[in-house]
Design a protein around this motif. Structure first.
Motif, PDB file in Angstrom:
ATOM      1  N   VAL A  61       0.838  -1.141   0.000  1.00 46.19           N
ATOM      2  CA  VAL A  61      -0.029  -0.125  -0.119  1.00 46.19           C
ATOM      3  C   VAL A  61       0.855   1.369  -0.097  1.00 46.19           C
ATOM      4  CG1 VAL A  61      -0.169   0.110   2.582  1.00 46.19           C
ATOM      5  CG2 VAL A  61      -2.089   1.113   1.117  1.00 46.19           C
ATOM      6  N   SER A  62       0.587   2.381  -0.655  1.00 51.71           N
ATOM      7  CA  SER A  62       1.222   3.548  -0.722  1.00 51.71           C
ATOM      8  C   SER A  62       0.492   4.751  -0.035  1.00 51.71           C
ATOM      9  CB  SER A  62       1.184   4.043  -2.046  1.00 51.71           C
ATOM     10  OG  SER A  62       1.941   5.430  -2.164  1.00 51.71           O
ATOM     11  N   VAL A  63       1.119   5.216   0.862  1.00 52.92           N
ATOM     12  CA  VAL A  63       0.309   6.373   1.826  1.00 52.92           C
ATOM     13  C   VAL A  63       1.342   7.593   1.905  1.00 52.92           C
ATOM     14  CG1 VAL A  63      -1.149   4.365   3.036  1.00 52.92           C
ATOM     15  CG2 VAL A  63       1.302   5.225   3.993  1.00 52.92           C
ATOM     16  N   PRO A  64       0.795   8.603   2.249  1.00 53.00           N
ATOM     17  CA  PRO A  64       1.573   9.824   2.620  1.00 53.00           C
ATOM     18  C   PRO A  64       2.412   9.673   3.817  1.00 53.00           C
ATOM     19  CG  PRO A  64      -0.774  10.595   2.331  1.00 53.00           C
ATOM     20  CD  PRO A  64      -0.732   9.195   2.157  1.00 53.00           C
ATOM     21  N   GLU A  65       3.845   9.988   3.751  1.00 51.75           N
ATOM     22  CA  GLU A  65       4.894   9.744   4.567  1.00 51.75           C
ATOM     23  C   GLU A  65       4.337  10.249   6.258  1.00 51.75           C
ATOM     24  OE1 GLU A  65       9.549   9.899   5.255  1.00 51.75           O
ATOM     25  OE2 GLU A  65       8.441  11.277   3.689  1.00 51.75           O
ATOM     26  N   GLU A  66       3.561  11.254   6.396  1.00 53.03           N
ATOM     27  CA  GLU A  66       3.037  11.621   7.575  1.00 53.03           C
ATOM     28  C   GLU A  66       2.061  10.391   8.260  1.00 53.03           C
ATOM     29  OE1 GLU A  66       0.665  15.201   7.723  1.00 53.03           O
ATOM     30  OE2 GLU A  66      -1.097  14.232   6.466  1.00 53.03           O
ATOM     31  N   CYS A  67       1.390   9.582   7.310  1.00 54.87           N
ATOM     32  CA  CYS A  67       0.672   8.660   7.882  1.00 54.87           C
ATOM     33  C   CYS A  67       1.422   7.139   8.230  1.00 54.87           C
ATOM     34  CB  CYS A  67      -0.533   8.243   6.778  1.00 54.87           C
ATOM     35  SG  CYS A  67      -1.706   9.705   6.591  1.00 54.87           S
ATOM     36  N   VAL A  68       2.563   7.256   8.359  1.00 52.59           N
ATOM     37  CA  VAL A  68       3.217   5.929   8.920  1.00 52.59           C
ATOM     38  C   VAL A  68       4.115   6.361  10.179  1.00 52.59           C
ATOM     39  CG1 VAL A  68       3.627   4.846   6.692  1.00 52.59           C
ATOM     40  CG2 VAL A  68       5.241   6.269   7.680  1.00 52.59           C
ATOM     41  N   ALA A  69       3.966   5.433  11.082  1.00 50.60           N
ATOM     42  CA  ALA A  69       4.731   5.839  12.273  1.00 50.60           C
ATOM     43  C   ALA A  69       5.403   4.440  12.842  1.00 50.60           C
ATOM     44  CB  ALA A  69       3.826   6.270  13.588  1.00 50.60           C
ATOM     45  N   PRO A  70       6.332   4.282  13.463  1.00 48.81           N
ATOM     46  CA  PRO A  70       7.138   3.075  14.079  1.00 48.81           C
ATOM     47  C   PRO A  70       6.119   2.060  14.831  1.00 48.81           C
ATOM     48  CG  PRO A  70       8.484   5.000  14.712  1.00 48.81           C
ATOM     49  CD  PRO A  70       7.150   5.404  14.233  1.00 48.81           C
ATOM     50  N   LYS A  71       6.213   1.096  14.384  1.00 54.70           N
ATOM     51  CA  LYS A  71       5.261  -0.279  14.989  1.00 54.70           C
ATOM     52  C   LYS A  71       5.659  -0.338  16.427  1.00 54.70           C
ATOM     53  CE  LYS A  71       4.791  -5.274  14.504  1.00 54.70           C
ATOM     54  NZ  LYS A  71       5.483  -5.636  15.789  1.00 54.70           N
ATOM     55  N   PRO A  72       4.697  -0.314  17.464  1.00 54.30           N
ATOM     56  CA  PRO A  72       5.072  -0.373  18.688  1.00 54.30           C
ATOM     57  C   PRO A  72       5.658  -1.676  19.251  1.00 54.30           C
ATOM     58  CG  PRO A  72       2.838   0.494  18.381  1.00 54.30           C
ATOM     59  CD  PRO A  72       3.259  -0.089  17.052  1.00 54.30           C
ATOM     60  N   ALA A  73       6.646  -1.500  20.089  1.00 56.25           N
ATOM     61  CA  ALA A  73       7.382  -2.702  20.215  1.00 56.25           C
ATOM     62  C   ALA A  73       6.547  -3.660  20.956  1.00 56.25           C
ATOM     63  CB  ALA A  73       8.623  -2.383  21.001  1.00 56.25           C
ATOM     64  N   GLY A  74       6.709  -5.026  20.734  1.00 59.27           N
ATOM     65  CA  GLY A  74       5.849  -6.069  21.452  1.00 59.27           C
ATOM     66  C   GLY A  74       4.540  -6.598  20.875  1.00 59.27           C
ATOM     67  N   LEU A  75       3.980  -5.563  20.003  1.00 57.16           N
ATOM     68  CA  LEU A  75       2.916  -6.157  19.380  1.00 57.16           C
ATOM     69  C   LEU A  75       3.082  -6.999  18.219  1.00 57.16           C
ATOM     70  CD1 LEU A  75       0.787  -2.731  19.330  1.00 57.16           C
ATOM     71  CD2 LEU A  75       0.750  -4.530  21.134  1.00 57.16           C
TER      72      LEU A  75
END
Length: 325
Positions: free
Chosen positions: A108-122
């Motif tokens: 999937v392609s999204v604006p860069e502001e719409c991604v964040a680091p995956k929370p650790a442990g999930l």
């Protein structure tokens, strides 16, 4: 790439798995190789044609995966083009999977502001289940309602993704939480997950029953209605309480007793999915360990999206349904 494509509007059977081109590269956008995609009721409305999506179309708002250009594990914020005003979205605002190709795909392609680091442990499934319901509940309870430690919260419609996330978030904020549910089993599951108690909203007098179990029998400080029953939900508020509304899958119209409303000094707060700022607030709670893991009801392979939709529409699950790559 493999994707689930909507070639016509209708029931779950219109979701077809097939090969499609990978998303094009665009300045300011990033491509994510998805590992999991979570279902939302919003996806059902897209499938039914309620948002006028272009056909053929790839639905899906929630996802988690690996950012192709950096190799970073990320979660996706489904709020696109929010704009600069945190008070309300810009006219260009839309939800991923409405018109922009969504997450029922390998990429999937999204604006860069719409991604964040995956929370650790999930896990991948838990990470994919977090964004839409998480940011929606954060905006509803924190940004809009200003829910405070020690306040009472009633969640209308225990069992779905919004309700289970709101229960977790309410507890994280130090509130005491009650629920309404359509079945005894869902009410009991919510109580096992931390709710103080609950009533069945299938009972004709449920607003009165809910008020009776509220602190001191005065009604609740905040009520979150994500299903559209707020013409009756307001009857369970305490004087001066806040009713937050964000969904209409049960009813799209509400009859209000206007005099009772203004004499009750109630606040009626409309809300939607949250902004990038709301998303940062949500992820901060997750990073601090204050928010419990998303509840996963069931997972399906991506190719079985139609069957996953049938389970979602049955209303029998408690928690989120997730598609795995």
């Amino acid at each position: 790439m493999k994707a689930v494509v909507l070639e016509a509007f209708g029931g779950p059977e219109v979701l077809v798995s097939r090969a499609v081109p990978e998303p094009p590269q665009r300045r300011g956008w990033v491509t994510v190789a998805l590992r999991a995609s979570a279902l939302n009721w919003h996806d059902v409305l897209v499938r039914q044609g309620r948002y006028g999506s272009p056909l053929p179309h790839i639905p899906g708002a929630d996802g988690a995966g690996v950012r192709v250009d950096t190799g970073e594990e990320v979660v996706i914020l489904p709020s696109l083009f929010w704009g600069a005003d945190s008070a309300a979205p810009a006219p260009e605002f839309e939800i991923l999977g409405d018109r922009v190709a969504g997450t029922y795909a390998e990429y999937v392609s999204v604006p860069e502001e719409c991604v964040a680091p995956k929370p650790a442990g999930l896990s991948w499934a838990e990470a994919a289940a977090l964004p839409l319901v998480g940011v929606t509940c954060y905006r509803a309870l924190v940004t809009r309602a200003g829910l405070r430690t020690g306040e009472s919260l009633l969640i209308i419609g225990a069992g779905g993704g919004i309700a289970t996330m709101a229960l977790s978030l309410g507890a994280a904020l130090g509130a005491r939480v009650w629920v309404t549910a359509s079945t005894d089993a869902k009410r009991d599951r919510a109580i096992a997950a931390g709710a103080q108690g609950g009533v069945l909203h299938s009972d004709a007098d449920w607003p009165q029953r809910a008020r009776e179990i509220s602190p001191d029998g005065r009604g609740f400080d905040v009520i979150l209605d994500a299903v559209g029953l707020w013409g009756r939900s307001v009857q369970a508020l305490r004087p001066g309480g806040r009713l937050v509304v964000l969904g209409a899958n049960v009813a799209e119209r509400a009859d209000m007793d206007i005099r009772a409303f203004y004499f009750g000094q109630y606040s009626l707060l409309g809300t939607t999915m949250g902004s990038p700022s709301d998303f940062r607030g949500l992820l901060d709670l997750v990073a601090k360990g204050r928010l419990s893991r998303p509840v996963i009801a069931r997972t399906f392979p991506l190719a079985d999206a139609a069957e996953a939709h049938r389970h979602l529409e049955s209303g029998g699950e408690f928690g989120k349904i997730v598609l795995l790559q």
